[in-house]
Design a protein around this motif. Sequence first.
Motif, PDB file in Angstrom:
ATOM      1  N   GLY A 289       0.394  12.488   8.358  1.00 21.95           N
ATOM      2  CA  GLY A 289       0.629  13.860   8.815  1.00 21.95           C
ATOM      3  C   GLY A 289      -0.055  14.941   8.022  1.00 21.95           C
ATOM      4  O   GLY A 289       0.150  16.134   8.290  1.00 21.95           O
ATOM      5  N   GLY A 290      -0.875  14.555   7.046  1.00 14.63           N
ATOM      6  CA  GLY A 290      -1.611  15.543   6.265  1.00 14.63           C
ATOM      7  C   GLY A 290      -0.696  16.339   5.335  1.00 14.63           C
ATOM      8  O   GLY A 290       0.500  16.093   5.231  1.00 14.63           O
TER       9      GLY A 290
ATOM     10  N   MET B 266       0.837  -1.213   0.000  1.00 11.36           N
ATOM     11  CA  MET B 266       0.000   0.000   0.000  1.00 11.36           C
ATOM     12  C   MET B 266       0.867   1.258   0.000  1.00 11.36           C
ATOM     13  O   MET B 266       0.530   2.272   0.624  1.00 11.36           O
ATOM     14  CB  MET B 266      -0.952  -0.005   1.205  1.00 11.36           C
ATOM     15  N   SER B 267       1.983   1.213  -0.711  1.00  7.17           N
ATOM     16  CA  SER B 267       2.923   2.335  -0.726  1.00  7.17           C
ATOM     17  C   SER B 267       2.293   3.603  -1.300  1.00  7.17           C
ATOM     18  O   SER B 267       2.645   4.711  -0.893  1.00  7.17           O
ATOM     19  CB  SER B 267       4.169   1.965  -1.533  1.00  7.17           C
ATOM     20  N   LYS B 268       1.364   3.449  -2.255  1.00  5.28           N
ATOM     21  CA  LYS B 268       0.766   4.646  -2.851  1.00  5.28           C
ATOM     22  C   LYS B 268      -0.040   5.444  -1.832  1.00  5.28           C
ATOM     23  O   LYS B 268      -0.178   6.666  -1.959  1.00  5.28           O
ATOM     24  CB  LYS B 268      -0.122   4.259  -4.042  1.00  5.28           C
ATOM     25  N   PHE B 269      -0.555   4.752  -0.795  1.00  6.28           N
ATOM     26  CA  PHE B 269      -1.314   5.455   0.238  1.00  6.28           C
ATOM     27  C   PHE B 269      -0.404   6.126   1.265  1.00  6.28           C
ATOM     28  O   PHE B 269      -0.883   6.687   2.257  1.00  6.28           O
ATOM     29  CB  PHE B 269      -2.280   4.497   0.933  1.00  6.28           C
ATOM     30  N   LYS B 270       0.902   6.083   1.007  1.00  4.42           N
ATOM     31  CA  LYS B 270       1.856   6.788   1.857  1.00  4.42           C
ATOM     32  C   LYS B 270       2.454   7.985   1.124  1.00  4.42           C
ATOM     33  O   LYS B 270       3.382   8.618   1.609  1.00  4.42           O
ATOM     34  CB  LYS B 270       2.963   5.828   2.299  1.00  4.42           C
ATOM     35  N   SER B 271       1.910   8.270  -0.058  1.00  4.99           N
ATOM     36  CA  SER B 271       2.380   9.388  -0.875  1.00  4.99           C
ATOM     37  C   SER B 271       1.393  10.542  -0.802  1.00  4.99           C
ATOM     38  O   SER B 271       0.223  10.394  -1.162  1.00  4.99           O
ATOM     39  CB  SER B 271       2.552   8.940  -2.332  1.00  4.99           C
ATOM     40  N   ARG B 272       1.859  11.700  -0.332  1.00  8.21           N
ATOM     41  CA  ARG B 272       0.976  12.873  -0.257  1.00  8.21           C
ATOM     42  C   ARG B 272       0.494  13.290  -1.644  1.00  8.21           C
ATOM     43  O   ARG B 272      -0.655  13.702  -1.811  1.00  8.21           O
ATOM     44  CB  ARG B 272       1.712  14.041   0.412  1.00  8.21           C
ATOM     45  N   THR B 273       1.384  13.196  -2.629  1.00  6.56           N
ATOM     46  CA  THR B 273       0.995  13.583  -3.989  1.00  6.56           C
ATOM     47  C   THR B 273      -0.117  12.691  -4.509  1.00  6.56           C
ATOM     48  O   THR B 273      -1.123  13.173  -5.053  1.00  6.56           O
ATOM     49  CB  THR B 273       2.212  13.497  -4.931  1.00  6.56           C
ATOM     50  N   TYR B 274       0.038  11.373  -4.353  1.00  8.94           N
ATOM     51  CA  TYR B 274      -0.989  10.438  -4.825  1.00  8.94           C
ATOM     52  C   TYR B 274      -2.317  10.712  -4.127  1.00  8.94           C
ATOM     53  O   TYR B 274      -3.373  10.814  -4.768  1.00  8.94           O
ATOM     54  CB  TYR B 274      -0.547   9.001  -4.560  1.00  8.94           C
ATOM     55  N   LEU B 275      -2.277  10.832  -2.803  1.00  8.33           N
ATOM     56  CA  LEU B 275      -3.514  11.040  -2.043  1.00  8.33           C
ATOM     57  C   LEU B 275      -4.157  12.368  -2.404  1.00  8.33           C
ATOM     58  O   LEU B 275      -5.383  12.458  -2.556  1.00  8.33           O
ATOM     59  CB  LEU B 275      -3.225  10.988  -0.541  1.00  8.33           C
ATOM     60  N   SER B 276      -3.347  13.415  -2.567  1.00 15.17           N
ATOM     61  CA  SER B 276      -3.889  14.722  -2.924  1.00 15.17           C
ATOM     62  C   SER B 276      -4.587  14.683  -4.275  1.00 15.17           C
ATOM     63  O   SER B 276      -5.685  15.232  -4.442  1.00 15.17           O
ATOM     64  CB  SER B 276      -2.762  15.762  -2.953  1.00 15.17           C
TER      65      SER B 276
END
Length: 393
Positions: free
Chosen positions: A241-242, A177-187
Amino acid sequence: MTKQYILNLETSKIELLHFSKEEYKSLTTDEQKSIRRAYMFAGSRSAWVSRSTKNHYSAISVAKQLGFTDGGKIGERLSYAEKVERQVEKAEARIDRYEKYADNAETRAKNLQKDINSMHGDIAFFTQPIIAGHAGSQRFARQREKMFDRYHKGFEEYRKSEYFRDKAETAEQTASMSKFKSRTYLSNRIEESNKIIREYERLIVRAEETQNEAFIETLLEKMEYEIEKLAYLHNKMDEIGGVQFNKDNLKAGYLVKIRGSWAVVVKANPKTVEVKYEVVPYTLKYAYAKIQEMKIPEGWTEKKKETAVNPFEVEDIVVRTAIYSDEIIKAFQVVKKTDKSVTIKEIFIENNIPQRNDFKIGSQERRTVKQDRNKNYVVNHDDWFLYKYNSAV
């Protein structure tokens, strides 16, 4: 038995029921092609399932053309969190499978190449000439050719092993689930989800106007799923951390690192930051989530904000007049204002007098406020200036 297509809520895919491989083979070549474009055969379900998961128009059209009727829905819709969990489970299963495929391919490669590898150092084997018409020499040539052929096939197996190891690595990324640790991906996903929800809201309003109850129900189901997805994405963003930076903690002149390179902040907007790289002759905009680091340059001082002057007020009327007369060609009323702009809407004119609050059909327009050559404040409207209408109405 009646052929039917159904929507599997658990997979979000269309499935063709009571459609055997024999029936598929009996179709014309064009019909088979149309099915393969819209469907793929799932061995786990022993059924043809749609490639689409959202827009099923093509899949349903193909099904109807082949005589399938609507069989309704089956299963229960998974939440976004449940779908992610299911993807992780499948990815974990793929890791073991692909690594086994890679090991097997590597073993086959070694077996295919061991004959040639065992001949390393035997110069005669590689250089011995072939004597035409000599039975022993011809037999040796055939044997050597077979060994070389197996050797080259070994390279193909090595390539297969590399391919499966790459697939295993991709599956590992999904499972972690590495993509859910990327702020860019989540944003990016949060922005997409918000956009989809706004579109559903717009479509629901239109469906209510036409009293299309079935469509409303479908839209509400989709919107519920998208809201669940949005909540999940926000939770994942909170876990890391948002978004660290925003317009409140960035100032013009600060330095920010984006994609490994430093740039100067030109402007901090509500949703994006506008930056200037030293080697790029123009400014670029990025989401705040893309900012990796921020630092304040030594000696930095905040520039004093220029006091914006906008003399126009809500309900003021601005007009465009003819070049050589006082005839009013167009009239607008101010409905909103900011420090540097106004939002206007066109109004009717009677006897050369603008009619306050008598709006024409049409959308509002946001226009900038500036000064003409004589330092008069005007509203910029395409290639013309609009001046304030001062006569009493």
